[in-house]
Design an enzyme around this catalytic site. Structure first.
Site, PDB file in Angstrom:
ATOM      1  CE  LYS A 138      -4.405   1.091   0.199  1.00  0.00           C
ATOM      2  NZ  LYS A 138      -5.569   0.321  -0.282  1.00  0.00           N
ATOM      3  CG  ASP A 178      -7.436   3.295  -0.795  1.00  0.00           C
ATOM      4  OD1 ASP A 178      -7.914   2.158  -0.750  1.00  0.00           O
ATOM      5  OD2 ASP A 178      -7.530   4.084   0.174  1.00  0.00           O
TER       6      ASP A 178
HETATM    7  P1  NDP Z   1     -13.052   7.814  -2.810  1.00  0.00           P
HETATM    8  O1  NDP Z   1     -11.983   8.801  -2.609  1.00  0.00           O
HETATM    9  O2  NDP Z   1     -13.597   7.591  -4.170  1.00  0.00           O
HETATM   10  O3  NDP Z   1     -14.287   8.120  -1.853  1.00  0.00           O
HETATM   11  C1  NDP Z   1     -14.136   8.187  -0.478  1.00  0.00           C
HETATM   12  C2  NDP Z   1     -15.463   8.578   0.136  1.00  0.00           C
HETATM   13  O4  NDP Z   1     -15.375   8.439   1.541  1.00  0.00           O
HETATM   14  C3  NDP Z   1     -15.844  10.028  -0.132  1.00  0.00           C
HETATM   15  O5  NDP Z   1     -17.239  10.140  -0.135  1.00  0.00           O
HETATM   16  C4  NDP Z   1     -15.218  10.731   1.064  1.00  0.00           C
HETATM   17  O6  NDP Z   1     -15.825  11.971   1.391  1.00  0.00           O
HETATM   18  C5  NDP Z   1     -15.499   9.725   2.160  1.00  0.00           C
HETATM   19  N1  NDP Z   1     -14.490   9.870   3.202  1.00  0.00           N
HETATM   20  C6  NDP Z   1     -13.161   9.722   3.082  1.00  0.00           C
HETATM   21  N2  NDP Z   1     -12.565   9.962   4.250  1.00  0.00           N
HETATM   22  C7  NDP Z   1     -13.543  10.277   5.117  1.00  0.00           C
HETATM   23  C8  NDP Z   1     -13.548  10.607   6.485  1.00  0.00           C
HETATM   24  N3  NDP Z   1     -12.415  10.672   7.188  1.00  0.00           N
HETATM   25  N4  NDP Z   1     -14.750  10.835   7.070  1.00  0.00           N
HETATM   26  C9  NDP Z   1     -15.900  10.773   6.362  1.00  0.00           C
HETATM   27  N5  NDP Z   1     -15.948  10.462   5.056  1.00  0.00           N
HETATM   28  C10 NDP Z   1     -14.785  10.211   4.451  1.00  0.00           C
HETATM   29  O7  NDP Z   1     -12.468   6.443  -2.217  1.00  0.00           O
HETATM   30  P2  NDP Z   1     -12.965   4.953  -2.484  1.00  0.00           P
HETATM   31  O8  NDP Z   1     -14.429   4.905  -2.682  1.00  0.00           O
HETATM   32  O9  NDP Z   1     -12.067   4.357  -3.506  1.00  0.00           O
HETATM   33  O10 NDP Z   1     -12.574   4.257  -1.101  1.00  0.00           O
HETATM   34  C11 NDP Z   1     -13.496   4.161  -0.013  1.00  0.00           C
HETATM   35  C12 NDP Z   1     -13.061   3.045   0.918  1.00  0.00           C
HETATM   36  O11 NDP Z   1     -13.016   1.811   0.200  1.00  0.00           O
HETATM   37  C13 NDP Z   1     -11.671   3.203   1.537  1.00  0.00           C
HETATM   38  O12 NDP Z   1     -11.674   2.643   2.822  1.00  0.00           O
HETATM   39  C14 NDP Z   1     -10.785   2.362   0.613  1.00  0.00           C
HETATM   40  O13 NDP Z   1      -9.616   1.941   1.256  1.00  0.00           O
HETATM   41  C15 NDP Z   1     -11.733   1.202   0.337  1.00  0.00           C
HETATM   42  N6  NDP Z   1     -11.444   0.406  -0.837  1.00  0.00           N
HETATM   43  C16 NDP Z   1     -11.336   0.976  -2.076  1.00  0.00           C
HETATM   44  C17 NDP Z   1     -11.113   0.191  -3.176  1.00  0.00           C
HETATM   45  C18 NDP Z   1     -11.090   0.751  -4.552  1.00  0.00           C
HETATM   46  O14 NDP Z   1     -10.990  -0.045  -5.500  1.00  0.00           O
HETATM   47  N7  NDP Z   1     -11.201   2.047  -4.759  1.00  0.00           N
HETATM   48  C19 NDP Z   1     -10.892  -1.268  -3.054  1.00  0.00           C
HETATM   49  C20 NDP Z   1     -11.109  -1.770  -1.717  1.00  0.00           C
HETATM   50  C21 NDP Z   1     -11.351  -0.949  -0.666  1.00  0.00           C
HETATM   51  P3  NDP Z   1     -15.079  13.341   1.023  1.00  0.00           P
HETATM   52  O15 NDP Z   1     -15.194  13.461  -0.464  1.00  0.00           O
HETATM   53  O16 NDP Z   1     -15.782  14.387   1.795  1.00  0.00           O
HETATM   54  O17 NDP Z   1     -13.649  13.169   1.460  1.00  0.00           O
HETATM   55  O1  2IT Z   2      -7.935  -1.595  -0.740  1.00  0.00           O
HETATM   56  C1  2IT Z   2      -7.871  -2.067  -1.886  1.00  0.00           C
HETATM   57  O2  2IT Z   2      -7.999  -3.293  -2.085  1.00  0.00           O
HETATM   58  C2  2IT Z   2      -7.673  -1.152  -3.008  1.00  0.00           C
HETATM   59  N1  2IT Z   2      -7.617   0.063  -2.805  1.00  0.00           N
HETATM   60  C3  2IT Z   2      -7.514  -1.695  -4.398  1.00  0.00           C
HETATM   61  C4  2IT Z   2      -6.098  -2.137  -4.635  1.00  0.00           C
HETATM   62  C5  2IT Z   2      -5.771  -2.525  -6.052  1.00  0.00           C
HETATM   63  O3  2IT Z   2      -4.597  -2.865  -6.259  1.00  0.00           O
HETATM   64  O4  2IT Z   2      -6.641  -2.509  -6.925  1.00  0.00           O
END
Ligand code: NDP
Ligand code: 2IT
Length: 459
Positions: A138, A178
């Site tokens: 990561k 992420d």
């Molecule tokens: P994005 O940046 O696309 O979206 C994040 C969302 O969460 C936004 O709505 C953001 O709001 C909100 N957010 C972030 N930090 C906070 C906080 N401290 N308090 C409240 N709201 C918050 O990220 P993703 O959708 O990609 O990721 C979301 C989660 O999913 C994370 O935990 C990530 O690690 C996990 N994840 C992502 C993957 C991926 O493929 N993208 C794969 C597996 C897991 P705001 O815009 O106001 O910051």
């Molecule tokens: O938390 C996760 O699994 C991710 N943000 C996706 C990682 C990836 O390599 O696609």
């Protein structure tokens, strides 16, 4: 590892979780998120390892919790007004026993080494569960893309990759997105990698379709989270159709979790961002979701604007867990469901929780869900669909081919079904309690990695 810190001999003498954590915390001071993630995993692995001496005799748990290496570097870039800015960048290369390091990059002001170590540690077991040959890593930065111009984000990404490029490669370490790293950032990062490495390889995933991205990657984490939920419900003779659902977040994972849950007949009544949440008792239908996609992916606006647009909805500060629902899908960030919020969800009749975000539920919250016999899909299983399709993107890049959306989605469905089965194998209770998906995912993910580590001998 220094014998002082190595307690493998103690397993046979009933080393407790507390003893293990004392050592871990001493070695990694000031890293609460990392401690939390390790504690959750070790509460299942220590009892397992005690019964399986091939792992305890080789000090596997201490080795597994010590990253192979952490690269930390300065990122200097220039803002539009000409001022010079400095951020810190990291890549945690945690474990490459079963494949090259693989995991996302997070750009958010809350990023610390502790946060990236927790994410990298979880990624080892998550990637193992997918069945694909991917190790755990990561990275990221405390850079905040919010409020920055596209040109500023570009300059930051180029400066970040100027250092990172020498540590990654298609057979070494493959970053992805992420929080705060989406299609725009991956494009800037890949462009700079390609320029510096003088090669066109699949070294990042989540790329756009024009330059090696996979159909279905954007949707994969959210869809996968709902496929996992569906398997948990079916295993318990339930279904998504007709259920009311609370989603947190409104980013990549949340948007596609809402889309798939709605497609399967659920009614999603909340979405959130760091400013608060909207409650729409009529449900977020396809048209309203299109509004959120444009708001978040194009305009980079705030979720409160949803309530300005739709009179059926209200905006509230805080998190959405006080709304009575059948299902909760936390899809924003870590530690967004505390014990009191878990108790509120339980009191209001929640039946299942599937974690789209990484470590969204605090440990006492997990215990509360387990005690109340709620179906609980932990992040490393429920959100593995994203990295799984990243693995499929790597395969397509290596083959210099691209598969159809149906082909990718079919493979994603198979992988999520397989992860569910592995969790059942190692987490099924002898009583008529629900499957312990936390234990199942931890043990199933661990075995493959531990076998590989043992096969390599002591290193
Ligand atoms: P994005 O940046 O696309 O979206 C994040 C969302 O969460 C936004 O709505 C953001 O709001 C909100 N957010 C972030 N930090 C906070 C906080 N401290 N308090 C409240 N709201 C918050 O990220 P993703 O959708 O990609 O990721 C979301 C989660 O999913 C994370 O935990 C990530 O690690 C996990 N994840 C992502 C993957 C991926 O493929 N993208 C794969 C597996 C897991 P705001 O815009 O106001 O910051
Ligand atoms: O938390 C996760 O699994 C991710 N943000 C996706 C990682 C990836 O390599 O696609």
């Amino acid at each position: 590892m220094d014998k002082e810190f190595c307690s493998c001999e103690a397993y046979s003498h009933e080393q407790s979780l507390d003893q293990f954590m004392v050592g871990l915390e001493k070695r990694n001071p000031g890293e609460p998120e990392f401690h939390q993630a390790v504690k959750e995993v070790m509460s299942d692995l220590i009892p397992f390892v005690k019964e399986n001496l091939e792992y305890s005799e080789t000090c596997i748990l201490e080795r597994l919790t010590e990253p192979d290496r952490i690269i930390s570097f300065r990122v200097t870039w220039e803002a539009d007004d000409g001022s010079v800015r400095v951020n810190r960048g990291w890549r945690v290369q945690f474990n490459n026993s079963i494949g090259p390091y693989k995991g996302g990059l997070r750009f958010h002001p809350s990023v610390t080494q502790s946060v990236l170590k927790f994410l990298g540690f979880e990624q080892i077991l998550k990637n193992s569960l997918t069945g694909l040959p991917m190790g755990g890593g990561k990275g990221g930065s405390n850079f905040n893309p919010k409020g920055k111009s596209d040109r500023e984000v570009m300059r930051f990404c180029q400066a970040f990759m100027t250092e990172l490029h020498r540590h990654i490669g298609p057979n070494t370490d493959i970053p992805a997105g992420d929080i705060g790293v989406g299609a725009r950032e991956v494009s800037f990062l890949f462009g700079q990698y390609k320029r510096l490495a003088n090669e066109f390889t699949g070294t990042l995933t989540g790329k756009s379709l024009e330059f090696g991205g996979s159909l279905g990657r954007t949707e994969a984490t959210g869809y996968g989270c709902v496929y996992f939920l569906n398997h948990m419900l079916e295993h318990a003779d339930e279904e998504i159709s007709g259920k009311t659902i609370a989603v947190s977040g409104s980013g990549n994972v949340a948007i596609y979790a809402i889309e798939k849950a709605t497609e399967l007949g659920g009614k999603v009544v909340t979405a959130s961002d760091s400013g608060g949440f909207i409650h729409d008792p009529d449900g977020i239908d396809a048209e309203k979701l299109a509004f959120i996609k444009d708001l978040k992916e194009v305009k980079r606006g705030r979720i409160s604007e949803y309530a300005d647009k739709y009179s059926s909805a209200t905006f509230h500060e805080g998190r959405p867990w006080s709304i009575p629902v059948d299902i909760a899908l936390p899809c924003a960030t870590q530690n967004e469901i505390n014990e009191a919020e878990a108790e509120t969800l339980i009191k209001n009749g929640v039946k299942a929780v599937s974690e789209g975000a990484n470590m969204p539920t605090e440990l006492p919250g997990i215990h509360a869900f387990k005690k109340a016999k709620i179906l609980f899909g932990p992040a490393k299983a429920a959100n593995a669909g994203g990295v799984a399709v990243s693995g499929l993107e790597q395969s397509q890049n290596a083959l210099r081919l691209s598969w159809s959306k149906e082909e990718v989605d079919g493979r994603l469905r198979d992988i999520m079904e397989d992860i569910h089965s592995k969790c059942v194998t190692y987490g099924e209770a002898e009583t008529d309690d629900p499957v312990d998906y936390v234990k199942g995912a931890n043990i199933a993910g661990f075995i493959k990695v531990a076998k590989a580590m043992n096969a390599y001998g002591t290193m």
